[in-house]
Design an enzyme around this catalytic site. Sequence first.
Site, PDB file in Angstrom:
ATOM      1  CB  SER A 180      62.042  55.401  -6.438  1.00 17.11           C
ATOM      2  OG  SER A 180      61.005  54.583  -6.871  1.00 17.11           O
ATOM      3  CG  ASP A 189      55.985  59.282  -2.047  1.00 18.45           C
ATOM      4  OD1 ASP A 189      55.166  58.426  -2.426  1.00 18.45           O
ATOM      5  OD2 ASP A 189      57.214  59.131  -2.124  1.00 18.45           O
ATOM      6  CG  HIS A 213      57.781  58.465  -5.708  1.00 18.66           C
ATOM      7  ND1 HIS A 213      58.200  57.986  -4.489  1.00 18.66           N
ATOM      8  CD2 HIS A 213      58.337  57.658  -6.630  1.00 18.66           C
ATOM      9  CE1 HIS A 213      58.977  56.938  -4.671  1.00 18.66           C
ATOM     10  NE2 HIS A 213      59.068  56.723  -5.961  1.00 18.66           N
TER      11      HIS A 213
END
Lengths: 726, 682
Positions: A306, A628, A681
């Site tokens: 991320s 995602d 994610h």
Amino acid sequence: MPTLRRRKPADSDKPTTSAPSDDARGGGGGTTGRGEEEEEEDYEQDADNSKRKKNNNKRRRKKKAAAAAAAAASADNKHPALPSEEEEDGRKHHRKRSKWSCVDNCCWFVGCVCLTWWVLLFLYNAMPASFPQYVTEAITGPSPDPPGVKLKKEGLKAKHPVVFVPGIVTAGLELWEGHQCAEGLFRKRLWGGTFGEVYKRPLCWTEHMSLDNETGLDPPGIRVRPVSGLVAADYFAPGYFVWAVLIANLARIGYEEKTMYMASYDWRLSFQNTEVRDQTLSRTKSNIELMVATNGGNKAVIIPHSMGVLYFLHFMKWVEAPAPMGGGGGPDWCAKHIKAVINIGGPFLGVPKAVTGLFSAEARDIAVVRALTPGFLDNDIFRLQTLQHIMKMSRTWDSTMSMIPRGGDTIWGDLDWSPEDGYSPSKRGQKNNETDIKNQDGSDSKPSQTAKAHYGRIISFGKEVAEAPSSEIERIDFRDALKGKNVANSTCRDVWTEYHDMGFGGINACAEYKAYTAGSIVDLLRFVAPKMMDRGSCHFSYGIADDLDDPKYNHYKYWSNPLETKLPNAPDMEIFSMYGVGIPTERAYVYRLSPSAECYIPFQIDTSAVGEDKDSCLKDGVYTVDGDETVPALSAGYMCAKGWRGKTRFNPSGIRTYIREYDHSPPANLLEGRGTQSGAHVDIMGNFALIEDVMRVAAGDSGDDLGGDRVYSDIFKWSEKIKLKL
Amino acid sequence: MGSILRFRKLSYLAPVKLHTEKKVEQEKKAVDVPNPCFSPEPTKRALAPTVRRSGGKEWRCMDNCCWMIGFLCTTWWLCLFLFNCLPATLPGFQAPESPGVRLKREGITALHPVVMVPGIVTGGLELWEGKPCAEDLFRKRLWGGGFTEIIRRPLCWLEHLSLDNETGLDPPGIRVRAVPGLVAADYFGPGYFVWAVLIENLAKIGYEGKNLYMAAYDWRLSFQNTEIRDQALSRLKSKIELMYVINGYKKVVVVPHSMGVVYFLHFLKWVETPPPVGGGGGSGWCSKHIKAVMNIGPTFLGVPKTVSNLFSGEAKDVAFLRAMDPGVLDSEMLGLQTVEHLLRAGRTWDSIVSLLPKGGETIWGNLDWSPEENHACDLSKRKPLGERNSTDGNAKRSALKEPVKYGRMISFGKAAAELPSSLLPSLDPKVRRGKTTTKKNSTSSCSEVRTEYDEMNREIIGKIAENKAYTARTVLDLLRAVAPKMMKRAEAHFSHGIADNLDDPKYTQHYKYWSNPLETKLPDAPDMEIYCLYGIGIPTERSYVYKQSPSSRCKSIPFRIDTSVNGDRGESCLRGGVSFVDGDESVPVLSAGFMCAKGWRGRTRFNPSGASTYVREYRHKPPASLLEGRGAESGAHVDIMGNVGLIEDVMRVAAGATGLGIGGDRVHSDIVRMSDRINIRL
């Protein structure tokens, strides 16, 4: 308590309680069906019972003396119809019973619950550890070996040291110094863990989690610091893994603390500030150097997730830049120390979600909640103003600004065009390979969709605007509009967002501009939150560099933007982009003015805007594309698919890049938890295929050994459509 | 489970089964009666008595239980709730101000980075790879924390904490590693602080993650093995260098505790020694990076407790427990053999050997002499220091009356402990290891617990006991005889002698000498300061009276502390088979203070650059009330980490003060006199 009641008549007739074993055998034979043994047992019990009865009688007599008057009176008052011919004994009973009534029943109930709970707990603890797995396997069939076990059987061994770089939000923060209200929380987690303090003292919590509005650093008297070590982000909350699964699998092939390092940092700060305040970048550098040195010179494999992806991009520039702004590692530091960077779900080009987060402190989920229960979040009576508080807090976090979409209209599309044009969720193809893409490139995909989604308009006011051709939109430029002053400022009590400084004029001006593309979004945010953006623009930049050799790009604010930096000179390094696809991901929003615009955030996602056909990407005011769930595939994949592919001006040394996509398939049943094939994610960190890829690279494989690219989405097609000088 | 089933049957099956007409009728009515406890209806009144009577009966057993538990639970929750509602500080109760707050008000702020080196036992260990029995314990603490696993699967636990008997490293298939970070040793068990108080106070003046580091290491390994297996020393070096740089080139203050003191001593030598054995920091490394070493409760010269621990797996407390309740620890029926199991696991830990008394008879005394010999044991009657000096003669006289031979670290029988040496039977000082080759055949009957005693002949055990008395030097021979494997393994890593010539290259080249202050020179760092901070005023084990264990079967350890032995007078130092001296409950003053008081004081051969040393003693004061917990003025070995005086000293030094700045020496015990009595070439 029906059980008790039913039992009673039997007992009343036959005062000797029958042995339970008798009942168990009980074919309905009653007393006649007993064996002698049970009879004996019963005698014993009888004796017991009679003894107890005596005791009870004694007790009752004593009690009677004490409680007779009051109890009798009250009991009789309660039940005035009590027959007078009732035996003395019965009355005693009755009094005793009625005393049991209220508190005792409560106690009884609580006791029952507690007991059951303990028994269950005991059983759970006594249960062999493999039991849940056994049950799961019984239901779903044998589960595949976790990748750690599988690869260990293949003989893989720990080779390269591994560095994890956690993303925003997922890493823990703990308190080192606080105000009075946070006493007793020293070195307790404020973020991550159970979040117990959020409920106990919400205002104190937001106060401590906020940063200084001017500097973006600690407010005076408060020091909140990242948790260090693997515990920083192995679990976000109890049972909600982030890195734990990956760590456990790596441990199977021999990794341990000395070969794994969690580069946790304070994710609220801008990247350079983590170095200024905590020297986090220096510490990461030193740790990587140490791990490489103590592991026989094997270069490190970096695994950012991320926002950590951008953070590490910043790090790679920082470490080679000369001190004092940089780490002074010299121009070949990365080549010497890094084998591969495995970016997981990297928002290289930003996340549209971040815009709404900053603009109105909401995302799709919050918008839905608001649509369902309109009053709850904005409830004035309870002084909640939850969103306003959250907005006030999160706007002090510089890091959120690192996720604003970068590259402007070139990447994200303008009013009429966007790279993802023509995407429809049901049409998502099978696995493409590159040759396929090339064919598709030749034949232009038809733009003649019935309801073409204008993804380029990241924010549009009203559904009509979102759908109309650009020529029909009348836009009034907001940039020079007078903001005016909100007279009602003082009534807004303690919550202060910058919206309170804006008058109706300013707010309307925003709405009048109708549609915002990625380029003008930055201007919009600058207009509605000038202070925050002032602070942020010292640390982040969202443009595309024309000339990368321009000396201004030596400034650290460009380092985390892949479109304004060159990759380090490390031809042997590999860059992977691993991300999930197959989940609708927020890409553009339909807004409206909030109905009551006084103390509230004046803009809201218009949840009533829904696409006409069910194939539409517009739901609840949000246009979604493939991704995602947080990061659109475009943002995660573009750099590796095109921007850095081969020798480009962003990648002068020709570092090899690979794209590995993981198609989302939701967990088959509840027992699987968050699934082993998820593409979401965060849940992707438990995706077996991804873990296997990571482990193979850590054990020495190159990207080509893994099988090169692995693509499910249209990322290559989309990338081709983006006209960017390379 | 059974009880639940029975309860269910009681409730559901009985009414169905008993169905004579009358019963059915009654049953119907009874069923109609809603719970009589709540609101008996008037129409059903007539039936009430019988119903109630039976009801009462049933209330008696299960329900009373439930009621009780419910009542307790509810009360408990109420109390808990009230407790949580309480304001953090009761209005009447004024908590004493912590040193951190006070010093912050004085304007003291963080300056030098601080490195903490935990001692033996207090650091947490977690599992990284294990046998199937420990499947779900991945990254859970095996040591430190809740210790719940000991109860749930003791043998599995013990197996995972043991090291390999041959190598002293991991057994195959098991990886247990030190917990890293501050959490490694802030609390040992829940609520039992070790470093937490110090950390909290340091944080008050501005310390945080970047200038505070816990150098956690696997305390079971020998010091050099922590580097070989985990690179712990390299990591410590890198961390110190990093902290030095990122905190504006401020030297670090190192605060080792207990065994961490010798560990850090090892580090000081290691870091300046060229690779591959050392860290290659070069000869100026320590002087460049280290401002001060503040040793808390240092075990420089070893701890006598270790001897008994290795010899028979017991200490004062274990011996006491055995005396109280002879059966429990040795119960063979349950297959417990607790002490044997512990002895076996403990003997695989090389680090324990680093705590054996060092310096032999020169330091710890011989059969007739010991540096502490006129120590007055009744600590409550001790006079202040100045007064004591004036009445030195008196003290000597009383010492004559009561000659405790501390030098005899282990003696068999009380007589041997007290007789003059000339009356002792002639000694065969070396119990030869060769004799142990005559192995007993019956070892196979000794079940799975095999301490090395099983391999020993009874004859030799008898011989050992005949030897009567062992001094610090001969104790090593004794241990070599009873635990040859362990000593062979460990003596490759530790040495317990005194160097004659420190320039002999063997002392700088081999790492086994590095943790012995009597066989190494301090690094060349004239500006570095060395502190010895330790508690005094608690009786501390110094020597033991042993007996042969009554049950001579192979399973049990053949020697035991003779708890029946007591001194003749009330204030004797000999109690329960153990002789005590002044100390901090684990480390005698002599071991903790000698190096700072004499061995390194000034420019000696052990301290060629003349690094300044300071002795800071903290007299033990037990907590005045229960509210104080473990006390803010404790001098006990671990509790001293919460001693406000000590914390203040550490903080002042960390904030830049020098040893003289905090008042130089602070001595309450006889350490100076004891040191003077030790005849060692400096």
